[in-house]
Design a protein around this motif. Structure first.
Motif, PDB file in Angstrom:
ATOM      1  N   ASP A   1       0.828  -1.199   0.143  1.00 59.34           N
ATOM      2  CA  ASP A   1       0.101  -0.121  -0.049  1.00 59.34           C
ATOM      3  C   ASP A   1       0.892   1.157   0.051  1.00 59.34           C
ATOM      4  O   ASP A   1       0.379   2.416   0.082  1.00 59.34           O
ATOM      5  CB  ASP A   1      -0.883   0.044   1.143  1.00 59.34           C
ATOM      6  CG  ASP A   1      -0.217   0.047   2.439  1.00 59.34           C
ATOM      7  OD1 ASP A   1       0.965  -0.061   2.556  1.00 59.34           O
ATOM      8  OD2 ASP A   1      -1.119  -0.115   3.385  1.00 59.34           O
ATOM      9  N   TRP A   2       1.879   1.225  -0.209  1.00 59.64           N
ATOM     10  CA  TRP A   2       3.076   2.263  -0.376  1.00 59.64           C
ATOM     11  C   TRP A   2       3.833   2.081  -1.536  1.00 59.64           C
ATOM     12  O   TRP A   2       4.435   1.146  -2.359  1.00 59.64           O
ATOM     13  CB  TRP A   2       4.052   2.320   0.625  1.00 59.64           C
ATOM     14  CG  TRP A   2       3.837   3.083   1.895  1.00 59.64           C
ATOM     15  CD1 TRP A   2       2.694   2.648   2.798  1.00 59.64           C
ATOM     16  CD2 TRP A   2       4.388   4.249   2.371  1.00 59.64           C
ATOM     17  NE1 TRP A   2       2.924   3.269   3.885  1.00 59.64           N
ATOM     18  CE2 TRP A   2       3.682   4.604   3.663  1.00 59.64           C
ATOM     19  CE3 TRP A   2       5.096   5.160   1.892  1.00 59.64           C
ATOM     20  CZ2 TRP A   2       3.745   5.448   4.474  1.00 59.64           C
ATOM     21  CZ3 TRP A   2       5.246   6.389   2.536  1.00 59.64           C
ATOM     22  CH2 TRP A   2       4.711   6.542   4.019  1.00 59.64           C
ATOM     23  N   LEU A   3       3.726   3.280  -2.552  1.00 60.17           N
ATOM     24  CA  LEU A   3       4.774   3.296  -3.663  1.00 60.17           C
ATOM     25  C   LEU A   3       5.515   4.469  -3.537  1.00 60.17           C
ATOM     26  O   LEU A   3       5.507   5.540  -3.052  1.00 60.17           O
ATOM     27  CB  LEU A   3       3.571   4.006  -4.998  1.00 60.17           C
ATOM     28  CG  LEU A   3       2.750   2.834  -5.414  1.00 60.17           C
ATOM     29  CD1 LEU A   3       2.181   3.460  -6.623  1.00 60.17           C
ATOM     30  CD2 LEU A   3       3.253   1.621  -5.830  1.00 60.17           C
ATOM     31  N   HIS A   4       6.925   4.012  -3.937  1.00 54.56           N
ATOM     32  CA  HIS A   4       8.078   5.086  -3.972  1.00 54.56           C
ATOM     33  C   HIS A   4       8.130   5.544  -5.408  1.00 54.56           C
ATOM     34  O   HIS A   4       8.392   4.572  -6.330  1.00 54.56           O
ATOM     35  CB  HIS A   4       9.307   4.119  -3.358  1.00 54.56           C
ATOM     36  CG  HIS A   4      10.531   5.246  -3.357  1.00 54.56           C
ATOM     37  ND1 HIS A   4      10.661   5.986  -2.321  1.00 54.56           N
ATOM     38  CD2 HIS A   4      11.592   5.374  -4.289  1.00 54.56           C
ATOM     39  CE1 HIS A   4      11.831   6.433  -2.505  1.00 54.56           C
ATOM     40  NE2 HIS A   4      12.296   6.231  -3.872  1.00 54.56           N
ATOM     41  N   CYS A   5       8.196   6.780  -5.631  1.00 58.86           N
ATOM     42  CA  CYS A   5       8.310   7.221  -7.049  1.00 58.86           C
ATOM     43  C   CYS A   5       9.201   8.153  -7.220  1.00 58.86           C
ATOM     44  O   CYS A   5       9.278   9.344  -6.862  1.00 58.86           O
ATOM     45  CB  CYS A   5       6.945   8.127  -7.103  1.00 58.86           C
ATOM     46  SG  CYS A   5       5.277   7.392  -6.727  1.00 58.86           S
ATOM     47  N   ASP A   6      10.283   7.745  -8.150  1.00 54.45           N
ATOM     48  CA  ASP A   6      11.366   8.501  -8.360  1.00 54.45           C
ATOM     49  C   ASP A   6      11.348   9.019  -9.376  1.00 54.45           C
ATOM     50  O   ASP A   6      10.814   9.186 -10.352  1.00 54.45           O
ATOM     51  CB  ASP A   6      12.501   7.468  -8.555  1.00 54.45           C
ATOM     52  CG  ASP A   6      13.081   6.335  -7.470  1.00 54.45           C
ATOM     53  OD1 ASP A   6      13.550   7.204  -6.407  1.00 54.45           O
ATOM     54  OD2 ASP A   6      13.045   5.452  -7.435  1.00 54.45           O
ATOM     55  N   VAL A   7      11.907  10.696  -9.159  1.00 53.96           N
ATOM     56  CA  VAL A   7      11.800  11.616  -9.823  1.00 53.96           C
ATOM     57  C   VAL A   7      13.394  12.025 -10.335  1.00 53.96           C
ATOM     58  O   VAL A   7      14.123  12.471  -9.250  1.00 53.96           O
ATOM     59  CB  VAL A   7      10.915  12.919  -9.714  1.00 53.96           C
ATOM     60  CG1 VAL A   7      11.427  14.111 -10.483  1.00 53.96           C
ATOM     61  CG2 VAL A   7       9.570  12.583  -9.702  1.00 53.96           C
TER      62      VAL A   7
ATOM     63  N   GLY B   1      18.311  14.018 -14.693  1.00 52.77           N
ATOM     64  CA  GLY B   1      19.414  13.956 -15.515  1.00 52.77           C
ATOM     65  C   GLY B   1      20.637  14.594 -15.427  1.00 52.77           C
ATOM     66  O   GLY B   1      21.387  14.853 -15.857  1.00 52.77           O
ATOM     67  N   VAL B   2      20.564  15.530 -14.157  1.00 52.71           N
ATOM     68  CA  VAL B   2      21.855  16.274 -13.848  1.00 52.71           C
ATOM     69  C   VAL B   2      22.181  15.835 -12.159  1.00 52.71           C
ATOM     70  O   VAL B   2      23.531  15.586 -12.240  1.00 52.71           O
ATOM     71  CB  VAL B   2      21.169  17.654 -13.432  1.00 52.71           C
ATOM     72  CG1 VAL B   2      22.242  18.592 -13.191  1.00 52.71           C
ATOM     73  CG2 VAL B   2      20.367  17.970 -15.017  1.00 52.71           C
ATOM     74  N   TYR B   3      21.492  15.778 -11.515  1.00 60.87           N
ATOM     75  CA  TYR B   3      21.720  15.367  -9.878  1.00 60.87           C
ATOM     76  C   TYR B   3      22.405  14.080  -9.976  1.00 60.87           C
ATOM     77  O   TYR B   3      23.187  13.587  -9.475  1.00 60.87           O
ATOM     78  CB  TYR B   3      20.496  15.767  -9.146  1.00 60.87           C
ATOM     79  CG  TYR B   3      21.125  15.061  -7.803  1.00 60.87           C
ATOM     80  CD1 TYR B   3      22.127  15.545  -6.857  1.00 60.87           C
ATOM     81  CD2 TYR B   3      20.507  14.020  -7.015  1.00 60.87           C
ATOM     82  CE1 TYR B   3      22.571  15.605  -5.738  1.00 60.87           C
ATOM     83  CE2 TYR B   3      20.826  13.680  -5.708  1.00 60.87           C
ATOM     84  CZ  TYR B   3      21.824  14.515  -5.200  1.00 60.87           C
ATOM     85  OH  TYR B   3      22.356  14.044  -3.822  1.00 60.87           O
ATOM     86  N   VAL B   4      21.355  13.189 -10.990  1.00 65.22           N
ATOM     87  CA  VAL B   4      21.714  11.734 -11.503  1.00 65.22           C
ATOM     88  C   VAL B   4      21.813  11.558 -12.738  1.00 65.22           C
ATOM     89  O   VAL B   4      21.057  12.364 -13.308  1.00 65.22           O
ATOM     90  CB  VAL B   4      20.766  10.683 -10.582  1.00 65.22           C
ATOM     91  CG1 VAL B   4      21.093  10.865  -9.130  1.00 65.22           C
ATOM     92  CG2 VAL B   4      19.516  10.843 -10.999  1.00 65.22           C
ATOM     93  N   ASN B   5      22.465  10.582 -13.275  1.00 67.71           N
ATOM     94  CA  ASN B   5      22.565  10.676 -14.920  1.00 67.71           C
ATOM     95  C   ASN B   5      21.610   9.593 -15.159  1.00 67.71           C
ATOM     96  O   ASN B   5      21.744   8.543 -16.013  1.00 67.71           O
ATOM     97  CB  ASN B   5      24.113   9.907 -15.040  1.00 67.71           C
ATOM     98  CG  ASN B   5      24.214   9.803 -16.533  1.00 67.71           C
ATOM     99  OD1 ASN B   5      23.884  10.842 -17.343  1.00 67.71           O
ATOM    100  ND2 ASN B   5      25.350   8.964 -17.093  1.00 67.71           N
ATOM    101  N   ASN B   6      20.324  10.007 -15.122  1.00 68.75           N
ATOM    102  CA  ASN B   6      19.152   9.206 -15.444  1.00 68.75           C
ATOM    103  C   ASN B   6      18.045  10.325 -15.458  1.00 68.75           C
ATOM    104  O   ASN B   6      17.989  11.303 -14.851  1.00 68.75           O
ATOM    105  CB  ASN B   6      18.766   7.901 -14.405  1.00 68.75           C
ATOM    106  CG  ASN B   6      17.898   7.080 -15.116  1.00 68.75           C
ATOM    107  OD1 ASN B   6      17.895   7.068 -16.364  1.00 68.75           O
ATOM    108  ND2 ASN B   6      17.841   5.794 -14.427  1.00 68.75           N
ATOM    109  N   LEU B   7      16.842   9.599 -16.074  1.00 67.66           N
ATOM    110  CA  LEU B   7      15.557  10.353 -15.996  1.00 67.66           C
ATOM    111  C   LEU B   7      14.362   9.523 -15.837  1.00 67.66           C
ATOM    112  O   LEU B   7      13.983   8.476 -16.015  1.00 67.66           O
ATOM    113  CB  LEU B   7      15.430  10.839 -17.486  1.00 67.66           C
ATOM    114  CG  LEU B   7      16.399  11.979 -18.104  1.00 67.66           C
ATOM    115  CD1 LEU B   7      16.155  12.150 -19.670  1.00 67.66           C
ATOM    116  CD2 LEU B   7      16.069  13.362 -17.357  1.00 67.66           C
ATOM    117  N   ALA B   8      13.532  10.059 -14.793  1.00 74.90           N
ATOM    118  CA  ALA B   8      12.261   9.615 -14.403  1.00 74.90           C
ATOM    119  C   ALA B   8      11.490  10.435 -13.575  1.00 74.90           C
ATOM    120  O   ALA B   8      12.183  11.404 -13.014  1.00 74.90           O
ATOM    121  CB  ALA B   8      12.419   8.151 -13.562  1.00 74.90           C
ATOM    122  N   MET B   9      10.493  10.563 -13.001  1.00 73.10           N
ATOM    123  CA  MET B   9       9.216  10.236 -13.664  1.00 73.10           C
ATOM    124  C   MET B   9       8.558  11.551 -13.689  1.00 73.10           C
ATOM    125  O   MET B   9       8.519  12.194 -12.915  1.00 73.10           O
ATOM    126  CB  MET B   9       8.348   9.032 -12.836  1.00 73.10           C
ATOM    127  CG  MET B   9       9.206   7.682 -12.764  1.00 73.10           C
ATOM    128  SD  MET B   9       7.889   6.823 -11.660  1.00 73.10           S
ATOM    129  CE  MET B   9       6.636   6.263 -12.675  1.00 73.10           C
TER     130      MET B   9
END
Length: 222
Positions: free
Chosen positions: A29-35, A38-46
């Motif tokens: 019943d918990w969702l962890h939603c990564d945002v 592309g700057v602080y980390v070398n990836n993009l989401a969500m």
């Protein structure tokens, strides 16, 4: 309280509706939603438009984890989707207290995330001003990294600092959370275990319900 939080970024993005149903059946019943910017980390989401319908079904408690520089900008961007928690990194700001107040002013609970190399003492001045502490057990940005075992010492110091407080923020751990690491963390004390590809969204046999049950067997009863 010890719970599993699913890292929805790691789910099948072509079948998110079914993923959410399967997670409910599994008792999550918990969702962890990564945002990620592309700057602080070398990836993009969500993006907000991705998270908004997930949040609006109101079947999960949602924590948006801002792995971003300029967290104030992203607080303004994601506050309208009304997650339960907004969490920013202590490493990205010189004014944590102002950001905590901004989040609370949006009617949202506030959290601070901290990277493995950052001393846990850096967040101690803000423990009475937040509702969640996200302790990263890997460097943010990518799933499947090696668990950084020295973080357990940070968790011990954090729990010691929280002892005796009438109102304790939740402690969330994120990064290669599996049966082995869950067992070690639970002995020290945490509330939320973020699971992704290591123990949930993978090709290993078993349903989500079975995988969650196996993880919960490693919780230490208190």
């Amino acid at each position: 309280m010890e719970k599993i939080a699913a890292s929805i970024m790691c789910g099948n993005q072509l079948a998110l509706g079914q993923e959410l149903l399967d997670l409910q059946v599994a008792g999550i019943d918990w969702l962890h939603c990564d945002v990620m910017d592309g700057v602080y980390v070398n990836n993009l989401a969500m993006a907000p438009y991705v998270l908004e319908p997930i949040i609006q079904i109101k079947k999960f408690t949602t924590d948006i984890h801002l792995a971003c520089v300029d967290p104030e900008k992203y607080i303004e961007m994601f506050a309208p989707v009304q997650p339960d928690y907004l969490t920013f990194h202590i490493e990205t700001t010189e004014e944590p207290e102002a950001l905590l107040k901004k989040i609370h002013g949006k009617g949202i609970k506030a959290g601070i995330a901290i990277n493995p190399v950052t001393p846990i003492e850096k967040i101690f001045p803000y423990l009475d001003s937040l509702e969640l502490i996200l302790v990263m057990t890997v460097n943010p940005g990518f799933a499947g990294q090696r668990f950084q075992w020295p973080v357990l010492e940070k968790l011990e110091r954090l729990n010691s600092q929280l002892d005796g407080k009438k109102v304790r923020p939740l402690i969330e751990v994120d990064g290669n959370i599996n049966a082995e690491t869950t067992a070690s963390i639970s002995k020290i004390g945490a509330n939320l275990y973020v699971v992704g590809t290591s123990a949930l969204f993978n090709d290993q046999a078993g349903t989500y319900k079975e995988k969650v049950s196996q993880l919960k067997q490693h919780f230490v009863t208190r």
